[in-house]
Design a protein around this motif. Structure first.
Motif, mmCIF file in Angstrom:
data_model
loop_
_atom_site.group_PDB
_atom_site.id
_atom_site.type_symbol
_atom_site.label_atom_id
_atom_site.label_comp_id
_atom_site.label_asym_id
_atom_site.label_seq_id
_atom_site.Cartn_x
_atom_site.Cartn_y
_atom_site.Cartn_z
ATOM 1 N N ARG A 22 3.054 10.782 1.294
ATOM 2 C CA ARG A 22 4.074 9.919 1.414
ATOM 3 C C ARG A 22 3.420 8.435 1.525
ATOM 4 O O ARG A 22 4.196 7.377 0.946
ATOM 5 C CB ARG A 22 5.174 10.106 2.284
ATOM 6 N N HIS A 23 2.539 8.322 2.169
ATOM 7 C CA HIS A 23 2.195 6.904 2.403
ATOM 8 C C HIS A 23 0.991 6.742 2.609
ATOM 9 O O HIS A 23 0.462 5.240 2.715
ATOM 10 C CB HIS A 23 2.381 6.857 4.180
ATOM 11 N N ALA A 24 0.080 7.327 1.752
ATOM 12 C CA ALA A 24 -1.435 6.908 1.247
ATOM 13 C C ALA A 24 -1.866 7.631 -0.088
ATOM 14 O O ALA A 24 -2.801 7.998 -0.385
ATOM 15 C CB ALA A 24 -2.452 7.594 2.375
ATOM 16 N N GLY A 27 -2.142 3.563 -4.621
ATOM 17 C CA GLY A 27 -1.591 2.205 -4.535
ATOM 18 C C GLY A 27 -1.786 1.602 -3.178
ATOM 19 O O GLY A 27 -1.982 0.601 -2.911
ATOM 20 N N GLU A 28 -1.206 2.741 -2.258
ATOM 21 C CA GLU A 28 -1.056 2.098 -0.906
ATOM 22 C C GLU A 28 -2.532 1.934 -0.227
ATOM 23 O O GLU A 28 -2.760 1.153 0.464
ATOM 24 C CB GLU A 28 -0.512 3.118 0.111
ATOM 25 N N ALA A 31 -3.925 -1.183 -1.481
ATOM 26 C CA ALA A 31 -3.450 -2.398 -0.657
ATOM 27 C C ALA A 31 -3.907 -2.496 0.466
ATOM 28 O O ALA A 31 -4.209 -3.579 1.051
ATOM 29 C CB ALA A 31 -1.747 -2.257 -0.826
ATOM 30 N N ALA A 32 -4.197 -1.192 1.287
ATOM 31 C CA ALA A 32 -4.738 -1.256 2.764
ATOM 32 C C ALA A 32 -6.009 -1.831 2.834
ATOM 33 O O ALA A 32 -6.210 -2.371 3.722
ATOM 34 C CB ALA A 32 -4.685 0.184 3.366
ATOM 35 N N THR A 35 -6.316 -5.774 3.126
ATOM 36 C CA THR A 35 -5.913 -6.404 4.446
ATOM 37 C C THR A 35 -7.205 -6.897 5.378
ATOM 38 O O THR A 35 -8.289 -6.411 4.972
ATOM 39 C CB THR A 35 -5.031 -5.669 5.238
ATOM 40 N N HIS A 39 -7.673 -1.882 6.580
ATOM 41 C CA HIS A 39 -6.717 -0.339 6.779
ATOM 42 C C HIS A 39 -5.224 -0.987 6.855
ATOM 43 O O HIS A 39 -4.948 -1.894 7.114
ATOM 44 C CB HIS A 39 -7.176 0.566 7.673
ATOM 45 N N ASP A 40 -4.237 0.248 7.116
ATOM 46 C CA ASP A 40 -3.021 -0.319 7.055
ATOM 47 C C ASP A 40 -2.790 -0.143 8.584
ATOM 48 O O ASP A 40 -2.810 0.993 9.105
ATOM 49 C CB ASP A 40 -2.126 0.903 6.453
ATOM 50 N N LEU A 43 0.378 2.414 9.552
ATOM 51 C CA LEU A 43 -0.118 3.693 9.372
ATOM 52 C C LEU A 43 -0.919 4.110 10.142
ATOM 53 O O LEU A 43 -0.738 5.366 10.876
ATOM 54 C CB LEU A 43 -0.828 3.983 8.002
ATOM 55 N N THR A 245 -12.984 1.555 0.815
ATOM 56 C CA THR A 245 -12.352 2.197 1.877
ATOM 57 C C THR A 245 -13.148 2.558 2.919
ATOM 58 O O THR A 245 -12.836 3.115 4.152
ATOM 59 C CB THR A 245 -11.908 3.762 1.388
#
Length: 426
Positions: A22-24, A27-28, A31-32, A35, A39-40, A43, A245
């Motif tokens: 759901r959160h990774a 696209g996420e 974006a992370a 930053t 990382h986010d 999250l 990443t």
């Protein structure tokens, strides 16, 4: 050995997979990595405080879950499947075990609970970008000069009236630009008492970008950043890395104050602790690499079921089926090796070698089977290619992992002088 997972282990995997689905997504993830932290943070707080991920393998007395490396490996298999950028590897897999093994009671009590709840992240800074050598994965870390020596090279430690001071530089420090604590491997002592020690360098996370002709401004999210800390003489620079990443940093120490990890500089078995940590880390990394390979294979299978050529899905062609079947066998074999290594960390380096090789092969085939679109640099298949290549650069290469494992197992006979000469040479 009971190879079946417990209900708790299965729940860890299911919960984490659902959350990351759901959160990774791709696209996420993209974006992370852009930053300042790499990382986010939201999250990461959810993973740390909601699921207790960084404390899985930490003792309960320090706020951890008291689990084994197997649970941590299962969690990292799922983060690898999503190519999740997070401080989990640097903090929970590399730094926390060293603090547990070498730290004084007060150091463990002050640091490990904060690591367990995610409020403190840590990074292992090894000079020369020689992480695999320092962890004893590609050579004997007691004989190889990975930490520098003499009066030049590596990171040097000097003890004076004001305590320990560090001078030198460490490249390719995983998550080193944003970690709240650095574990720095430094060389100290003259020729008779030469040794490698670990030091704690606390930091504050302040981000600054230098703009030509002007004052420091807010950090653009698409360029490397200078990360400056409040610690005297410490400069951290986020590097441009092949795999976004896996954020890497250069750590520069100029007469920087530090605290010795442990109570006694003369009795601490730093190289032994690094090697033990390296074997467990190799098992966890193998599981993460298997997760990435499985993720690439799943996306490729889904694509060939949809992509049509000559009026039918390309996945229906026998040649494509054979290639996918070969990849599936590779992934399952690597997964079995990684699970065994999580149970017996001594097998970690060999499992890591197999997983890295599998990841490289599956990622390459994923690009090929995606056809023309797979060759576009922006396609998500290249995220897996970069991860496979970057992991081998950081923790390999594969042939040296296998070579050192063969030497340690005595497969080449009783040739200690040859093995020592080989390890010093590389």
């Amino acid at each position: 050995m009971d190879a079946a997972f417990t209900a708790e282990q299965a729940e860890i995997r299911r919960t984490l997979r659902d959350l990351l689905a759901r959160h990774a997504g791709p696209g996420e993830v993209r974006a992370a990595v852009r930053t300042a932290e790499g990382h986010d943070p939201a999250l990461w707080r959810r993973l740390a405080q909601g699921l207790g991920l960084p404390g899985l393998a930490l003792p309960e007395e320090y706020g951890g879950a008291g689990c084994t490396p197997t649970e941590l490996a299962l969690a990292c298999e799922e983060t690898g499947r999503a190519l999740l950028p997070s401080p989990l590897l640097a903090t929970a897999v590399l730094a926390a075990p060293l603090i547990t093994a070498l730290g004084t009671p007060s150091q463990r009590a002050g640091l490990l609970p904060r690591i367990a709840d995610g409020t403190l992240t840590a990074a292992l800074a090894v000079p020369g970008g020689s992480m695999a050598a320092a962890l004893g994965l590609t050579g004997d870390n007691r004989s190889a000069p990975w930490s520098g020596g003499g009066r030049a090279g590596g990171v040097q430690a000097r003890h004076g009236d004001g305590g320990w001071r560090l001078y030198g530089e460490a490249d390719r420090v995983l998550d080193g630009h944003s970690a709240g604590l650095l574990l720095v491997a430094a060389h100290t002592g003259g020729y008779p008492r030469s040794r490698t020690l670990l030091f704690l360098v606390p930091t504050e996370f302040h981000v600054r970008a230098e703009v030509s002709g002007g004052a420091p401004t807010e950090v653009p999210t698409d360029v490397p950043t200078d990360v400056l800390s409040g610690t005297e003489g410490l400069t951290r620079t986020r590097l441009t890395s092949l795999d976004e990443t896996r954020p890497l940093a250069r750590v520069e120490l100029r007469d920087t104050p530090a605290a010795l990890l442990g109570a006694d500089a003369y009795t601490a078995d730093v190289c032994g602790a690094l090697a033990a940590t390296g074997h467990t880390a190799a098992a966890v990394l193998a599981a993460e690499a298997v997760g990435a390979a499985a993720g690439a294979l799943e996306r490729t299978v889904a694509y060939v079921k949809e992509r049509e050529q000559f009026g039918r899905a390309i996945g229906s062609f026998q040649a494509v089926k054979h290639r996918l079947a070969d990849l599936y066998v590779r992934v399952e074999a690597a997964r079995s090796a990684a699970y065994y290594a999580a149970w017996d960390p001594a097998a970690g380096p060999l499992a890591l070698a197999q997983a890295l090789e599998t990841g490289r092969t599956v990622a390459g085939e994923a690009v090929q089977l995606h056809g023309g679109i797979g060759f576009t640099w922006e396609h998500e298949a290249h995220l897996y290619v970069k991860r496979a290549a970057a992991d081998e650069l950081l923790f390999g290469p594969v042939h040296r992992l296998r070579d050192h494992a063969a030497v340690r197992a005595g497969l080449f006979g009783d040739v200690p002088s040859r093995a020592l000469a080989h390890e010093v040479a590389v």
